[in-house]
Design a protein around this motif. Structure first.
Motif, PDB file in Angstrom:
ATOM      1  N   THR A   1      50.838  46.202  40.377  1.00 58.18           N
ATOM      2  CA  THR A   1      50.409  44.911  40.921  1.00 58.18           C
ATOM      3  C   THR A   1      49.934  45.121  42.335  1.00 58.18           C
ATOM      4  OG1 THR A   1      52.677  44.387  41.625  1.00 58.18           O
ATOM      5  CG2 THR A   1      51.957  43.537  39.482  1.00 58.18           C
ATOM      6  N   LEU A   2      48.921  44.355  42.734  1.00 54.37           N
ATOM      7  CA  LEU A   2      48.363  44.550  44.075  1.00 54.37           C
ATOM      8  C   LEU A   2      47.712  43.270  44.571  1.00 54.37           C
ATOM      9  CD1 LEU A   2      44.943  44.862  43.959  1.00 54.37           C
ATOM     10  CD2 LEU A   2      45.643  46.843  42.608  1.00 54.37           C
ATOM     11  N   SER A   3      47.611  43.181  45.878  1.00 59.39           N
ATOM     12  CA  SER A   3      46.834  42.125  46.521  1.00 59.39           C
ATOM     13  C   SER A   3      46.170  42.724  47.751  1.00 59.39           C
ATOM     14  CB  SER A   3      47.716  40.937  46.909  1.00 59.39           C
ATOM     15  OG  SER A   3      48.691  41.319  47.870  1.00 59.39           O
ATOM     16  N   CYS A   4      44.990  42.204  48.078  1.00 65.90           N
ATOM     17  CA  CYS A   4      44.236  42.708  49.223  1.00 65.90           C
ATOM     18  C   CYS A   4      43.113  41.723  49.537  1.00 65.90           C
ATOM     19  CB  CYS A   4      43.669  44.098  48.924  1.00 65.90           C
ATOM     20  SG  CYS A   4      42.496  44.137  47.555  1.00 65.90           S
ATOM     21  N   PRO A   5      42.459  41.881  50.684  1.00 65.42           N
ATOM     22  CA  PRO A   5      41.282  41.051  50.942  1.00 65.42           C
ATOM     23  C   PRO A   5      40.238  41.257  49.851  1.00 65.42           C
ATOM     24  CG  PRO A   5      42.006  42.138  52.957  1.00 65.42           C
ATOM     25  CD  PRO A   5      42.814  42.737  51.837  1.00 65.42           C
TER      26      PRO A   5
ATOM     27  N   GLY B   1      41.071  33.970  50.362  1.00 66.18           N
ATOM     28  CA  GLY B   1      40.232  35.156  50.497  1.00 66.18           C
ATOM     29  C   GLY B   1      40.891  36.420  50.003  1.00 66.18           C
ATOM     30  N   LEU B   2      41.937  36.275  49.214  1.00 63.09           N
ATOM     31  CA  LEU B   2      42.672  37.431  48.708  1.00 63.09           C
ATOM     32  C   LEU B   2      42.342  37.686  47.238  1.00 63.09           C
ATOM     33  CD1 LEU B   2      46.197  36.853  50.301  1.00 63.09           C
ATOM     34  CD2 LEU B   2      44.420  38.442  51.057  1.00 63.09           C
ATOM     35  N   PHE B   3      42.469  38.934  46.856  1.00 59.86           N
ATOM     36  CA  PHE B   3      42.267  39.363  45.474  1.00 59.86           C
ATOM     37  C   PHE B   3      43.599  39.850  44.921  1.00 59.86           C
ATOM     38  CE2 PHE B   3      41.466  42.775  42.388  1.00 59.86           C
ATOM     39  CZ  PHE B   3      40.613  42.125  41.495  1.00 59.86           C
ATOM     40  N   PHE B   4      43.902  39.461  43.687  1.00 61.68           N
ATOM     41  CA  PHE B   4      45.170  39.817  43.055  1.00 61.68           C
ATOM     42  C   PHE B   4      44.873  40.495  41.716  1.00 61.68           C
ATOM     43  CE2 PHE B   4      45.751  36.160  45.722  1.00 61.68           C
ATOM     44  CZ  PHE B   4      46.926  36.430  46.421  1.00 61.68           C
ATOM     45  N   MET B   5      45.708  41.493  41.380  1.00 59.78           N
ATOM     46  CA  MET B   5      45.481  42.237  40.147  1.00 59.78           C
ATOM     47  C   MET B   5      46.800  42.745  39.588  1.00 59.78           C
ATOM     48  SD  MET B   5      42.825  45.424  39.624  1.00 59.78           S
ATOM     49  CE  MET B   5      42.357  46.011  37.999  1.00 59.78           C
ATOM     50  N   ARG B   6      46.894  42.697  38.253  1.00 56.78           N
ATOM     51  CA  ARG B   6      48.024  43.282  37.544  1.00 56.78           C
ATOM     52  C   ARG B   6      47.468  44.149  36.429  1.00 56.78           C
ATOM     53  NH1 ARG B   6      51.124  42.837  32.947  1.00 56.78           N
ATOM     54  NH2 ARG B   6      53.378  43.168  33.208  1.00 56.78           N
ATOM     55  N   VAL B   7      47.882  45.414  36.396  1.00 54.49           N
ATOM     56  CA  VAL B   7      47.368  46.375  35.427  1.00 54.49           C
ATOM     57  C   VAL B   7      48.525  47.080  34.746  1.00 54.49           C
ATOM     58  CG1 VAL B   7      45.940  48.419  35.071  1.00 54.49           C
ATOM     59  CG2 VAL B   7      45.318  46.784  36.840  1.00 54.49           C
ATOM     60  N   GLN B   8      48.478  47.166  33.412  1.00 50.71           N
ATOM     61  CA  GLN B   8      49.388  48.041  32.681  1.00 50.71           C
ATOM     62  C   GLN B   8      48.583  49.229  32.182  1.00 50.71           C
ATOM     63  OE1 GLN B   8      52.616  44.788  30.955  1.00 50.71           O
ATOM     64  NE2 GLN B   8      51.892  46.418  29.629  1.00 50.71           N
TER      65      GLN B   8
END
Length: 297
Positions: free
Chosen positions: A24-28, A60-67
């Motif tokens: 899981t991650l978040s960033c601009p 203005g943030l991007f969120f992602m979840r990857v398996q």
């Protein structure tokens, strides 16, 4: 006469075991994030089995979840992802899919949420490991004992509140607790404690926030003649009942329902709402977005 030298025996090699990982991650927000993450994982032979992402135009943030399924070590995965994380200024977490999160349940006198979580942990593969139950009253010790969980009676009065929170901090450290669940724990945690565990304390509130805060919410709802009652599960912050919301649910009622009926219906909604919030948290499906959450279901 010739002699034949036997071939030198080579040390047996063990092929890496394929493992399911969750990132899981978040960033601009910006271009190339998904491509960079997928490329880093593919470079290690990883096969992405699930991917969800969201760009929030407000923050203005991007969120992602990857398996991802990969026959590699955590160290190799982290080494491959670190340059990507640095380039995009990411906050990120890597974990094994299905790893049970070490959890501490806190209760007062109402048993329904405690029983439900312990039952789901045992019979429905709820991905938590309840390492203890803390109660400011001793009433629910028998339930914890039935499920084989240590019970810690930590009374709370106006004069002992600081000492009680000190004991809670000790238990969190001693038991290596990752998540604290307030399963109808009827005490307010201090601002300091909330700041020490951001995004690690989940509460269930017995109303559909922000309506009917404070004491006796079902009586308030009955007095207003509501047609829907609900429950809200949220992360705990220093602002009472105003932390980022993870999950909410409602049940329909009508004029014939008594206060007692609303309580019974409401408790069932509370159980389900809290269970979903805890499960999603443990599965790394909840990411903080300021005062809100992004929930990848």
């Amino acid at each position: 006469m010739s002699t034949t030298t036997p071939p030198t025996a080579s040390a047996p090699t063990t092929a890496p075991v394929s493992q399911q990982w969750v990132l899981t991650l978040s960033c601009p927000d910006g271009p190339g994030i998904v491509h960079a993450v997928a490329g880093a994982l593919a470079g290690l032979g990883g096969n992405i089995t699930e991917s969800q992402q969201f760009g929030d135009p407000l923050s203005g943030l991007f969120f992602m979840r990857v398996q991802v399924e990969a026959a590699t070590s955590r160290e190799d995965l982290e080494a491959a992802l670190q340059p990507v994380a640095e380039h995009f200024a990411m906050s990120w977490v890597l974990d094994v899919v299905g790893r049970r999160v070490r959890s501490l349940l806190m209760v007062s006198k109402a048993p329904h949420c405690l029983v439900d979580l312990l039952y789901r942990e045992r019979s429905q593969a709820m991905p938590i490991d309840v390492v203890g139950v803390v109660g400011n009253h001793p009433d629910l010790e028998d339930i914890a004992t039935f499920y084989g969980k240590p019970f810690h009676h930590v009374p709370v009065t106006r004069g002992t509140k600081a000492g009680a929170e000190a004991r809670l901090r000790e238990l969190v450290a001693e038991l290596d607790v990752e998540l604290v669940v307030l399963a109808r724990y009827m005490q307010i945690l201090s601002d300091d404690l909330c700041r020490e565990m951001p995004g690690q304390i989940i509460n269930i509130h017995h109303s559909f926030l922000p309506s009917f805060k404070g004491a006796r919410p079902y009586a308030q709802a009955h007095d207003r003649g509501v047609k829907l009652i609900g429950a809200t599960s949220h992360y705990v912050t220093g602002d009472l009942d105003e932390g980022p919301i993870i999950e909410q649910d409602v049940a329909r009622v009508d004029h014939s329902r008594r206060v007692e009926d609303l309580v019974a219906i409401g408790e069932d909604v509370e159980r389900q709402t809290l269970a979903r919030a805890v499960r999603w948290h443990a599965e790394h499906r909840v990411l903080l977005d300021g005062h809100r959450t992004v929930v990848f279901r």
